[in-house]
Scaffold this motif. Sequence first.
Motif, PDB file in Angstrom:
ATOM      1  N   GLN A  32       0.843  -1.188   0.000  1.00  0.00           N
ATOM      2  CA  GLN A  32       0.000   0.000   0.000  1.00  0.00           C
ATOM      3  C   GLN A  32       0.874   1.232   0.000  1.00  0.00           C
ATOM      4  OE1 GLN A  32      -2.877   0.256   3.139  1.00  0.00           O
ATOM      5  NE2 GLN A  32      -3.855   2.040   2.257  1.00  0.00           N
ATOM      6  N   ALA A  33       0.485   2.208  -0.811  1.00  0.00           N
ATOM      7  CA  ALA A  33       1.207   3.473  -0.890  1.00  0.00           C
ATOM      8  C   ALA A  33       0.508   4.495   0.005  1.00  0.00           C
ATOM      9  CB  ALA A  33       1.244   3.968  -2.330  1.00  0.00           C
ATOM     10  N   PRO A  34       1.245   5.492   0.473  1.00  0.00           N
ATOM     11  CA  PRO A  34       0.649   6.499   1.369  1.00  0.00           C
ATOM     12  C   PRO A  34      -0.536   7.258   0.768  1.00  0.00           C
ATOM     13  CG  PRO A  34       3.044   6.691   1.350  1.00  0.00           C
ATOM     14  CD  PRO A  34       2.682   5.690   0.299  1.00  0.00           C
ATOM     15  N   GLU A  35      -0.565   7.448  -0.553  1.00  0.00           N
ATOM     16  CA  GLU A  35      -1.665   8.215  -1.152  1.00  0.00           C
ATOM     17  C   GLU A  35      -2.943   7.407  -1.278  1.00  0.00           C
ATOM     18  OE1 GLU A  35       0.109   6.164  -4.705  1.00  0.00           O
ATOM     19  OE2 GLU A  35       0.980   7.215  -3.005  1.00  0.00           O
ATOM     20  N   GLY A  36      -2.911   6.104  -0.943  1.00  0.00           N
ATOM     21  CA  GLY A  36      -4.122   5.296  -0.962  1.00  0.00           C
ATOM     22  C   GLY A  36      -4.141   4.199  -2.000  1.00  0.00           C
ATOM     23  N   SER A  37      -3.214   4.215  -2.954  1.00  0.00           N
ATOM     24  CA  SER A  37      -3.190   3.142  -3.940  1.00  0.00           C
ATOM     25  C   SER A  37      -2.635   1.873  -3.287  1.00  0.00           C
ATOM     26  CB  SER A  37      -2.348   3.535  -5.153  1.00  0.00           C
ATOM     27  OG  SER A  37      -1.012   3.753  -4.777  1.00  0.00           O
ATOM     28  N   TYR A  38      -2.961   0.725  -3.868  1.00  0.00           N
ATOM     29  CA  TYR A  38      -2.480  -0.538  -3.322  1.00  0.00           C
ATOM     30  C   TYR A  38      -2.451  -1.599  -4.398  1.00  0.00           C
ATOM     31  CZ  TYR A  38      -7.400  -1.968  -3.236  1.00  0.00           C
ATOM     32  OH  TYR A  38      -8.687  -2.257  -3.589  1.00  0.00           O
ATOM     33  N   GLN A  39      -1.819  -2.711  -4.093  1.00  0.00           N
ATOM     34  CA  GLN A  39      -1.864  -3.885  -4.948  1.00  0.00           C
ATOM     35  C   GLN A  39      -1.722  -5.122  -4.080  1.00  0.00           C
ATOM     36  OE1 GLN A  39       1.283  -3.257  -7.762  1.00  0.00           O
ATOM     37  NE2 GLN A  39       2.747  -4.401  -6.537  1.00  0.00           N
ATOM     38  N   PHE A  40      -2.375  -6.192  -4.506  1.00  0.00           N
ATOM     39  CA  PHE A  40      -2.252  -7.450  -3.782  1.00  0.00           C
ATOM     40  C   PHE A  40      -2.369  -8.616  -4.744  1.00  0.00           C
ATOM     41  CE2 PHE A  40      -6.880  -6.915  -3.660  1.00  0.00           C
ATOM     42  CZ  PHE A  40      -7.329  -8.180  -4.002  1.00  0.00           C
ATOM     43  N   ALA A  41      -1.861  -9.761  -4.305  1.00  0.00           N
ATOM     44  CA  ALA A  41      -1.977 -11.003  -5.060  1.00  0.00           C
ATOM     45  C   ALA A  41      -1.963 -12.151  -4.061  1.00  0.00           C
ATOM     46  CB  ALA A  41      -0.822 -11.148  -6.045  1.00  0.00           C
ATOM     47  N   TYR A  42      -2.697 -13.210  -4.382  1.00  0.00           N
ATOM     48  CA  TYR A  42      -2.705 -14.393  -3.528  1.00  0.00           C
ATOM     49  C   TYR A  42      -2.917 -15.636  -4.382  1.00  0.00           C
ATOM     50  CZ  TYR A  42      -7.753 -14.204  -4.103  1.00  0.00           C
ATOM     51  OH  TYR A  42      -9.013 -14.169  -4.645  1.00  0.00           O
ATOM     52  N   GLU A  43      -2.511 -16.784  -3.859  1.00  0.00           N
ATOM     53  CA  GLU A  43      -2.705 -18.058  -4.526  1.00  0.00           C
ATOM     54  C   GLU A  43      -2.772 -19.141  -3.458  1.00  0.00           C
ATOM     55  OE1 GLU A  43      -0.502 -20.855  -7.871  1.00  0.00           O
ATOM     56  OE2 GLU A  43       0.337 -18.905  -7.348  1.00  0.00           O
ATOM     57  N   THR A  44      -3.663 -20.103  -3.681  1.00  0.00           N
ATOM     58  CA  THR A  44      -3.782 -21.231  -2.755  1.00  0.00           C
ATOM     59  C   THR A  44      -3.377 -22.519  -3.467  1.00  0.00           C
ATOM     60  OG1 THR A  44      -6.087 -21.661  -3.326  1.00  0.00           O
ATOM     61  CG2 THR A  44      -5.678 -20.106  -1.514  1.00  0.00           C
ATOM     62  N   ASN A  45      -3.139 -23.553  -2.682  1.00  0.00           N
ATOM     63  CA  ASN A  45      -2.686 -24.818  -3.269  1.00  0.00           C
ATOM     64  C   ASN A  45      -3.789 -25.571  -4.015  1.00  0.00           C
ATOM     65  OD1 ASN A  45      -4.180 -25.627  -1.062  1.00  0.00           O
ATOM     66  ND2 ASN A  45      -2.673 -27.110  -0.341  1.00  0.00           N
ATOM     67  N   ASN A  46      -5.017 -25.120  -3.944  1.00  0.00           N
ATOM     68  CA  ASN A  46      -6.094 -25.772  -4.689  1.00  0.00           C
ATOM     69  C   ASN A  46      -6.492 -25.007  -5.950  1.00  0.00           C
ATOM     70  OD1 ASN A  46      -7.328 -23.646  -3.450  1.00  0.00           O
ATOM     71  ND2 ASN A  46      -9.058 -24.795  -2.644  1.00  0.00           N
ATOM     72  N   GLY A  47      -5.650 -24.070  -6.383  1.00  0.00           N
ATOM     73  CA  GLY A  47      -5.868 -23.388  -7.653  1.00  0.00           C
ATOM     74  C   GLY A  47      -6.628 -22.085  -7.601  1.00  0.00           C
ATOM     75  N   ILE A  48      -6.979 -21.614  -6.430  1.00  0.00           N
ATOM     76  CA  ILE A  48      -7.660 -20.321  -6.320  1.00  0.00           C
ATOM     77  C   ILE A  48      -6.595 -19.229  -6.328  1.00  0.00           C
ATOM     78  CG2 ILE A  48      -9.104 -18.845  -4.868  1.00  0.00           C
ATOM     79  CD1 ILE A  48     -10.337 -21.432  -3.735  1.00  0.00           C
ATOM     80  N   SER A  49      -6.797 -18.202  -7.140  1.00  0.00           N
ATOM     81  CA  SER A  49      -5.844 -17.097  -7.167  1.00  0.00           C
ATOM     82  C   SER A  49      -6.574 -15.793  -7.456  1.00  0.00           C
ATOM     83  CB  SER A  49      -4.761 -17.330  -8.225  1.00  0.00           C
ATOM     84  OG  SER A  49      -5.327 -17.336  -9.514  1.00  0.00           O
ATOM     85  N   GLY A  50      -5.942 -14.713  -7.105  1.00  0.00           N
ATOM     86  CA  GLY A  50      -6.510 -13.400  -7.357  1.00  0.00           C
ATOM     87  C   GLY A  50      -5.446 -12.331  -7.249  1.00  0.00           C
TER      88      GLY A  50
END
Length: 129
Positions: A32-50
């Motif tokens: 997360q940046a101070p001005e409010g922007s952000y980014q995220f990523a995740y993945e699980t071992n059963n194939g769910i990702s985002g």
Amino acid sequence: MKFFIVAACIVACVFAANPESEAQVVSSNYQQAPEGSYQFAYETNNGISGQAQAVVKAVGKEVALEVSGSNSYTDPEGQVISLTYVANENGYQPQGAHLPTPPPPQPIPDYILKAIAYTAAHPYTEKKE
């Protein structure tokens, strides 16, 4: 009391039979940046990702957050479901092959076109007494 015990047993069986309850997070990243922007990523071992990114942008005199990202998972039939999206001042706009699409527009029938043309050529005028 018997109902509560039966209900608890049913809930326990559902959670025990659900393979998703055993999913482990393989990777997760968030910034997360101070001005409010952000980014995220995740993945699980059963194939769910985002993943998603959000940026702060000016919309007229206002400040708005624009978020874009994607998610994917495998449905019970084994098909990979993928969704991409943008959420901004124009609303939430998802895209994916699994989403329903509206039918194609139908041509306007001739009798409706004639009625519209007649109405345009003969506007209503109020009679004065």
